[in-house]
Write a protein that holds these residues in place. Structure first.
Motif, PDB file in Angstrom:
ATOM      1  N   ALA A 157       0.845  -1.204   0.000  1.00 12.29           N
ATOM      2  CA  ALA A 157       0.000   0.000   0.000  1.00 12.29           C
ATOM      3  C   ALA A 157       0.877   1.250   0.000  1.00 12.29           C
ATOM      4  N   GLU A 158       1.945   1.221   0.767  1.00 10.85           N
ATOM      5  CA  GLU A 158       2.854   2.387   0.792  1.00 10.85           C
ATOM      6  C   GLU A 158       3.451   2.668  -0.580  1.00 10.85           C
ATOM      7  N   GLU A 159       3.870   1.598  -1.270  1.00  9.98           N
ATOM      8  CA  GLU A 159       4.416   1.785  -2.620  1.00  9.98           C
ATOM      9  C   GLU A 159       3.390   2.439  -3.529  1.00  9.98           C
ATOM     10  N   ILE A 160       2.189   1.930  -3.463  1.00 11.42           N
ATOM     11  CA  ILE A 160       1.129   2.465  -4.331  1.00 11.42           C
ATOM     12  C   ILE A 160       0.879   3.936  -4.025  1.00 11.42           C
ATOM     13  N   LYS A 206     -13.931  -1.721   0.068  1.00 14.27           N
ATOM     14  CA  LYS A 206     -12.948  -1.179   1.017  1.00 14.27           C
ATOM     15  C   LYS A 206     -11.823  -2.177   1.247  1.00 14.27           C
ATOM     16  N   ALA A 207     -10.717  -1.657   1.737  1.00 16.58           N
ATOM     17  CA  ALA A 207      -9.583  -2.493   2.160  1.00 16.58           C
ATOM     18  C   ALA A 207      -9.261  -3.573   1.126  1.00 16.58           C
ATOM     19  N   ALA A 215      -9.362   1.889   4.866  1.00 12.37           N
ATOM     20  CA  ALA A 215      -7.902   1.940   4.820  1.00 12.37           C
ATOM     21  C   ALA A 215      -7.329   0.542   4.597  1.00 12.37           C
ATOM     22  N   PRO A 216      -6.147   0.475   3.942  1.00 15.38           N
ATOM     23  CA  PRO A 216      -5.389   1.624   3.443  1.00 15.38           C
ATOM     24  C   PRO A 216      -5.822   2.086   2.046  1.00 15.38           C
ATOM     25  N   LEU A 217      -6.493   1.226   1.295  1.00 21.21           N
ATOM     26  CA  LEU A 217      -6.908   1.582  -0.062  1.00 21.21           C
ATOM     27  C   LEU A 217      -8.303   1.060  -0.330  1.00 21.21           C
ATOM     28  N   ARG A 218      -9.148   1.907  -0.880  1.00 27.56           N
ATOM     29  CA  ARG A 218     -10.478   1.447  -1.282  1.00 27.56           C
ATOM     30  C   ARG A 218     -10.796   2.042  -2.643  1.00 27.56           C
TER      31      ARG A 218
END
Ligand SMILES: Nc1nc2c(c(=O)[nH]1)N[C@H]1C(S)=C(S)[C@@H](COP(=O)(O)O)O[C@H]1N2
Ligand SMILES: [Mo]
Length: 301
Positions: free
Chosen positions: A101-104, A220-221, A204-207
């Motif tokens: 998720a951090e990379e994205i 979500k998630a 979180a972290p991405l939806r």
């Protein structure tokens, strides 16, 4: 009641003050990345009829993994661990990839996108999301011509997500889009809201977020994005096929079998304020109607 056309990503009438502020510190509106921009949740005024408050957006949620009550996600997701977190893109692609998720989030800069979320239950919120077009993420892989649909899978973790210990839905939560819908610039990967990282209860972290579709299409998630040949069966289609179709475009002319979809209540406006009329494609028809030209949207609900 003031009537907005919700089709502009950053409507000036809503964010005028903020635009001036952004200008004064020398940043253009379209491309503020979370990593380069200081978070400031309260640096601008909020008109209740415009944006839904941060409080409402983060305490009135649908996220059945954490319970079916509106306050359950807020109450039960506080300890949810979103690190480490990987998202895999696989299926009809030349080589699958897994990104954290951090990379994205650092690879693909987020911008502010104000979109209205219209839940199939008949309420809506106007949310200042942070995010980027899903197409940018999908373009990290080379998609084969055989791929016609995209399937999203949310995380499966019953240890952390109490709701998944009960068969409320077929877990993990799954959703799907046609590939051209997924590639549309308004199809968004959400990384935050109100210029803050995305709260757990909001996915979180991405939806995913699709402004012209009912809220449940926005998984979500997410942990998996799968390119597939055949139309996927979403969790909602599986649980109630006559109530939830694959497309689920916001459409005031097609009732849910148990209630009308003609109007909606804006969360936070108080129960005495009148419901507003629901617009075709949630007001984003100018941008997305061409995806459905020639289709019978009563049949393809
Ligand atoms: N994984 C998962 N995603 C989900 C849901 C859910 O229960 N689980 N609920 C959906 C529904 S019905 C809505 S209306 C929106 C709500 O998003 P919000 O809580 O950020 O407003 O999330 C959607 N995404
Ligand atoms: Mo919803």
């Amino acid at each position: 009641m003031k009537k907005y056309k919700y089709s502009e990503i950053t409507p000036e009438q809503i964010y005028n003050k903020r635009r001036k502020f952004i200008k004064s510190i020398g940043l253009g509106v379209g491309s503020i990345s979370l990593s380069t921009f200081p978070f400031f949740g309260k640096a601008y005024s909020q008109n209740k009829t415009d944006l839904t408050t941060y409080q409402d957006i983060t305490t009135y949620n649908n996220y059945y993994e954490f319970g079916t009550g509106k306050r359950d996600p807020f109450k039960n997701s506080k300890e949810f661990k979103t690190k480490p977190w990987n998202v895999t893109i696989e299926g009809e692609v030349d080589s699958p990839i897994t990104l954290s998720a951090e990379e994205i989030i650092s690879l693909l800069p987020s911008e502010e996108r104000i979109y209205k979320l219209r839940c199939v239950e008949g309420w809506s919120m106007v949310i200042p999301w942070m995010g980027f077009s899903l197409s940018k993420l999908l373009n990290k892989v080379s998609i084969r011509n055989s791929a016609k649909f995209v399937e999203f899978e949310s995380v499966y973790d019953p240890e952390q997500m109490k709701g998944q210990r009960y068969p409320v839905l077929n877990w993990p939560y799954r959703e799907g889009l046609r590939i051209d819908e997924a590639m549309h610039p308004l199809a968004t990967v959400v990384t935050g809201l109100y210029r803050k990282p995305l709260p757990n209860q909001n996915g979180a972290p991405l939806r995913i977020f699709l402004p012209w579709k009912y809220g449940f299409k926005s998984a979500k998630a997410i942990v998996k994005i799968k390119l597939v040949k055949k139309m996927p069966t979403s969790s909602w289609m599986r649980s109630s096929p006559n109530e939830y179709g694959f497309y689920s475009n916001v459409n005031p002319n097609v009732s849910h079998p148990r209630w009308s979809q003609a109007t909606e209540r804006i969360i936070g406006e108080g129960i005495l304020s009148p419901r507003i009329e629901t617009e075709m494609f949630n007001g984003y028809g100018d941008e997305v109607a061409n995806l459905y030209s020639g289709m019978d949207l009563k049949k393809n609900f």
